[in-house]
Scaffold this motif. Structure first.
Motif, short mmCIF file in Angstrom:
data_model
loop_
_atom_site.label_atom_id
_atom_site.label_comp_id
_atom_site.label_asym_id
_atom_site.label_seq_id
_atom_site.Cartn_x
_atom_site.Cartn_y
_atom_site.Cartn_z
N CYS A 366 -14.95 7.89 -17.19
CA CYS A 366 -15.73 9.13 -17.09
C CYS A 366 -16.93 9.02 -16.16
O CYS A 366 -17.53 10.03 -15.80
CB CYS A 366 -16.21 9.57 -18.48
SG CYS A 366 -14.88 10.13 -19.58
N HIS A 466 -7.60 14.70 -14.34
CA HIS A 466 -8.75 15.58 -14.15
C HIS A 466 -9.52 15.17 -12.89
O HIS A 466 -10.30 14.22 -12.91
CB HIS A 466 -9.66 15.53 -15.38
CG HIS A 466 -9.04 16.14 -16.59
ND1 HIS A 466 -9.12 17.48 -16.89
CD2 HIS A 466 -8.27 15.58 -17.56
CE1 HIS A 466 -8.44 17.73 -18.00
NE2 HIS A 466 -7.92 16.60 -18.43
N GLU A 492 -13.85 21.94 -12.70
CA GLU A 492 -14.20 22.30 -14.06
C GLU A 492 -15.47 21.53 -14.41
O GLU A 492 -15.88 20.63 -13.68
CB GLU A 492 -13.07 21.93 -15.03
CG GLU A 492 -12.76 20.44 -14.99
CD GLU A 492 -11.46 20.06 -15.67
OE1 GLU A 492 -10.81 20.95 -16.24
OE2 GLU A 492 -11.10 18.88 -15.63
N VAL A 494 -17.05 19.02 -17.21
CA VAL A 494 -16.64 18.15 -18.30
C VAL A 494 -17.89 17.61 -19.00
O VAL A 494 -18.78 17.05 -18.35
CB VAL A 494 -15.77 16.98 -17.80
CG1 VAL A 494 -15.41 16.04 -18.96
CG2 VAL A 494 -14.49 17.52 -17.15
N CYS A 496 -19.48 14.94 -21.62
CA CYS A 496 -19.18 13.60 -22.10
C CYS A 496 -20.31 13.12 -23.00
O CYS A 496 -21.48 13.16 -22.61
CB CYS A 496 -19.04 12.62 -20.93
SG CYS A 496 -17.84 13.09 -19.67
N TRP A 514 -16.33 25.74 -24.88
CA TRP A 514 -15.81 24.40 -24.56
C TRP A 514 -14.43 24.21 -25.19
O TRP A 514 -14.16 24.68 -26.29
CB TRP A 514 -16.76 23.32 -25.08
CG TRP A 514 -18.07 23.31 -24.37
CD1 TRP A 514 -19.22 23.93 -24.74
CD2 TRP A 514 -18.34 22.67 -23.12
NE1 TRP A 514 -20.21 23.72 -23.82
CE2 TRP A 514 -19.70 22.94 -22.81
CE3 TRP A 514 -17.59 21.90 -22.23
CZ2 TRP A 514 -20.30 22.47 -21.65
CZ3 TRP A 514 -18.18 21.43 -21.08
CH2 TRP A 514 -19.53 21.70 -20.80
N LEU A 517 -10.79 17.92 -25.00
CA LEU A 517 -10.32 17.08 -23.92
C LEU A 517 -10.21 15.64 -24.42
O LEU A 517 -11.12 15.15 -25.09
CB LEU A 517 -11.28 17.13 -22.72
CG LEU A 517 -10.93 16.27 -21.51
CD1 LEU A 517 -9.64 16.77 -20.86
CD2 LEU A 517 -12.06 16.30 -20.49
N LEU A 539 -15.30 14.43 -25.64
CA LEU A 539 -15.11 14.99 -24.31
C LEU A 539 -14.65 16.43 -24.45
O LEU A 539 -13.87 16.76 -25.35
CB LEU A 539 -14.06 14.21 -23.51
CG LEU A 539 -14.24 12.70 -23.40
CD1 LEU A 539 -13.07 12.09 -22.64
CD2 LEU A 539 -15.56 12.34 -22.73
N TRP A 541 -14.17 20.41 -21.96
CA TRP A 541 -14.24 21.01 -20.64
C TRP A 541 -14.41 22.53 -20.74
O TRP A 541 -14.10 23.14 -21.76
CB TRP A 541 -12.99 20.70 -19.81
CG TRP A 541 -11.74 21.40 -20.31
CD1 TRP A 541 -10.90 20.98 -21.29
CD2 TRP A 541 -11.23 22.66 -19.86
NE1 TRP A 541 -9.89 21.88 -21.49
CE2 TRP A 541 -10.06 22.92 -20.61
CE3 TRP A 541 -11.63 23.58 -18.90
CZ2 TRP A 541 -9.30 24.07 -20.43
CZ3 TRP A 541 -10.88 24.74 -18.72
CH2 TRP A 541 -9.71 24.96 -19.47
#
Length: 543
Positions: A366, A466, A492, A494, A496, A514, A517, A539, A541
């Motif tokens: 990530c 992704h 997008e 994301v 984290c 959200w 993911l 996670l 997105w």
């Protein structure tokens, strides 16, 4: 099970951005001729494992002709495969197999020094006026016959070795049998660029440049100043090594390096090849990385040491690392790694349980940057505890027992529960395969839900699926205790959040709609406030 080839655009010049690169240490990957040492045919045989893992490329540590005083990092011929590993035709077979599987191949090149057995050095040492007399760093002794300055070797002691033929000292940043090239000489630079051309013409997709900041030393051979004790850092050399007692202003990190890196890039560009440079500097590694990778005209990526530290990774350390990097150059591109052939393996170095290792794996996928995985990391292998009599590494022998060297991270790969973990039929391979590794072999984890191997496959697949995780931007990190949070921005957004500790933390998500993911890799579902238990992560997105 055969690995299906991934679709690959071989002309893509940006393939390296966000790529996952798998490091192979060839001595320890697979032995096919029974001599107890891994070889190129063994790499060809096992490439499907790497393709199934989901990696984009393989980085192969040196396999060139060498006396093996430093196990291949002392090169005697840059364009010939050492017979220990096979032939140049065997390497071509590796390239062909990798291409079938959709894998790029990166070669590990050592341009700061050669072996003392290299033809270039043998010519250079003959006299002070031969055609290659200035191809290495030579210096007259001080008036009293002692060394020219106070520079130290990474392997202990002075960085100078007396040569009675020339009645001069030559410089060696590493072993005395590894003399440093003089890249101030344009002929040396051109000879090294020819090495690049040779391998590019044979289908290589990139290079890992060993100690890229060591290429040039100060023209005037000025001595380094001392480094205050409170600033010493043993991530590059163990604390027992006096190398840590200096501020290395003059023996490396010289400004002339920039122009040479531009020349390297210019040679690679027509081939859509990419390079990652290893930056060996405990004080300014991130800043040097930023300097070497910014501007799209030098190396593509650099390999900093911040995640290779002996100190366990914390949310605060991670935040400070990205702050430093962004201050130095926002467009710098790191290639992150937790492990390699020179460091204690991650589970042992950070005393990490399996839950922590799985968390770290997803975190790596990530982070903004590319990622390196060292062979066996995907199995959760701990450092092998070896006896002194088993050691091969000169570094380990020099500093034993306070520092046990690098062999514990270099033991052979464990493929199954057969003899030597399936690595070799030889009764005594070059390093032993320890029982703890056989218990975690590829065969033992293959298809086992929840195994480290299957988890790594899921984590890498998440990144591949992704584009934002591969090459998107990163919003500023924010941390609280063991909690680290950040956003990746691209096609997008994301979110984290990672709990880098054994307690429980509360992550608050930014406003918006959200979506889940990474559930297959263990991600908690999104909510305005997410409770993360020990080593858990979330996670999510949104558009």
């Amino acid at each position: 099970m055969d690995a299906a080839a991934k679709p690959v655009d071989w002309a893509d010049r940006n393939w390296w951005r966000g790529a996952t690169i798998y490091q192979i240490y060839p001595r320890s990957f697979q032995d096919t001729n029974g001599d107890g040492v891994g070889d190129l045919r063994g790499i060809e045989q096992r490439l499907e494992h790497i393709a199934r893992l989901g990696a984009d490329a393989v980085w192969i540590s040196p396999f060139f002709k060498s006396p093996m005083n430093d196990f291949g990092y002392d090169v005697a011929d840059y364009t010939r495969v050492d017979p220990m590993f096979g032939t140049n035709e065997d390497f071509e077979a590796v390239i062909a197999k990798a291409r079938e599987l959709g894998l790029r191949v990166m070669v590990d090149l050592v341009f700061s020094h050669t072996s003392a057995q290299h033809d270039w050095f043998q010519e250079s040492r003959k006299s002070r006026d031969n055609a290659k007399s200035d191809w290495y760093v030579w210096a007259d002794p001080s008036p009293d016959g002692t060394v020219p300055n106070n520079w130290l070797s990474m392997f202990g002691g002075t960085a100078w070795h007396w040569d009675s033929r020339r009645e001069q000292y030559y410089m060696h940043n590493f072993l005395a049998s590894q003399p440093d090239l003089n890249l101030h000489n344009p002929e040396v630079q051109e000879a090294l660029l020819d090495v690049l051309r040779y391998w590019l013409e044979r289908g290589v997709s990139g290079f890992r440049f060993d100690v890229i900041n060591f290429y040039f030393c100060d023209r005037y051979l000025r001595s380094n100043p001392p480094l205050p004790r409170e600033l010493r850092n043993d991530s590059i050399a163990p604390s027992v090594n006096p190398y840590n007692h200096q501020l290395h202003l003059f023996d490396k990190n010289q400004p002339e390096n920039i122009d040479f890196l531009r020349k390297l890039r210019a040679v690679m560009e027509p081939y859509a090849a990419a390079a990652v440079g290893e930056v060996g500097d405990a004080q300014r590694g991130l800043e040097i990385m930023a300097e070497y990778t910014s501007g799209n005209d030098k190396v593509h990526m650099c390999y900093p040491f911040e995640l290779l530290q002996p100190t366990k990774l914390t949310a605060r350390i991670l935040e400070e690392t990205f702050q430093r990097m962004n201050r130095a150059a926002p467009d710098a591109w790191p290639c992150w790694a937790y492990s390699n052939h020179d460091t204690v393996r991650l589970p042992t170095r950070w005393h990490a349980c399996d839950a922590a290792l799985k968390n770290y794996a997803v975190l790596l996928m990530c982070l903004r940057g590319s990622a390196c995985i060292y062979q066996g990391e995907e199995l959760g292998l701990p450092e092998a505890n070896l006896r002194y009599e088993d050691l091969q590494d000169p570094y380990g022998k020099e500093f034993w027992p306070e520092f046990k060297g690098r062999d514990g991270a270099r033991t052979p790969m464990a493929w199954d529960d057969g003899a030597n973990g399936g690595f070799s039929p030889n009764d005594k391979p070059w390093l032993p395969v320890v029982p703890e590794h056989i218990e975690r072999s590829v065969a033992a984890q293959e298809g086992v839900e929840g195994s480290m191997l299957e988890h790594y496959r899921k984590a890498i697949a998440l990144r591949r699926a992704h584009p934002t995780l591969r090459h998107g931007a990163m919003d500023a990190m924010w941390t609280s205790g063991d909690l680290v949070q950040f956003l990746r921005l691209g096609v997008e957004t994301v979110f984290c959040a990672f709990n880098l500790g054994a307690g429980t933390v509360q992550a608050r998500m930014p406003e918006g709609q959200w979506h889940p993911l990474g559930a297959e890799a263990g991600s908690k579902p999104p909510a305005p406030t997410v409770t993360l238990g020990p080593w858990e992560f979330c996670l999510a997105w949104r558009d």
